[in-house]
Design an enzyme around this catalytic site. Sequence first.
Site: not given
Ligand code: IDP
Length: 150
Positions: A54, A117, A14
């Site tokens: 997404y 992340n 990212k």
């Molecule tokens: P993942 O990337 O581990 O599969 P997902 O739940 O699919 O996690 O979420 C996609 C992305 O959305 C995450 O990697 C992160 O960048 C963002 N994200 C997930 N949860 C949150 C949140 O609670 N607040 C803000 N961004 C979030």
Amino acid sequence: MNKSNVERTFAMIKPDGVRRGLVGEIIKRYEQKGLRIVAAKLIKADRNTVEEHYSDLRSRSFFNELVEYILSGPIMVMILEGENAIKLVRMINGATRVEEALPGTIRGDYATSTAQNIVHGSDNYENAQREINLWFPELRTNETRKLSVL
Ligand code: IDP
Ligand code: MG
């Protein structure tokens, strides 16, 4: 003997990962666990592709923030191949939530927030196929939509 399960998955470094100069470190971690880079490119994503990527999260409160984040700078997208590649990449990446990402994982070692992340990895076989096709349209073949020569 277990049947081998060589498969392909989609991974993304990212914008924060690229901005912080972590491309080499991240690719090293995938390669040292035996994953092979089938394809990779550094790109500036377009909004439609990110929203499609997404689409499962469209109803979440952080969706717009997430899309803007992925659009905030260059990303590196790649196809990785290996034994249990889908699960392996998710393990190397670490947990989604910053407080749950264990040291030794990419997120555990480098992420400072849940929102930003560093990395993405497909979470199952169907999404791996979908994301590979979405981000590497040039590798689709006409009839099967499978990867061509790689
Ligand atoms: P993942 O990337 O581990 O599969 P997902 O739940 O699919 O996690 O979420 C996609 C992305 O959305 C995450 O990697 C992160 O960048 C963002 N994200 C997930 N949860 C949150 C949140 O609670 N607040 C803000 N961004 C979030
Ligand atoms: Mg996910």
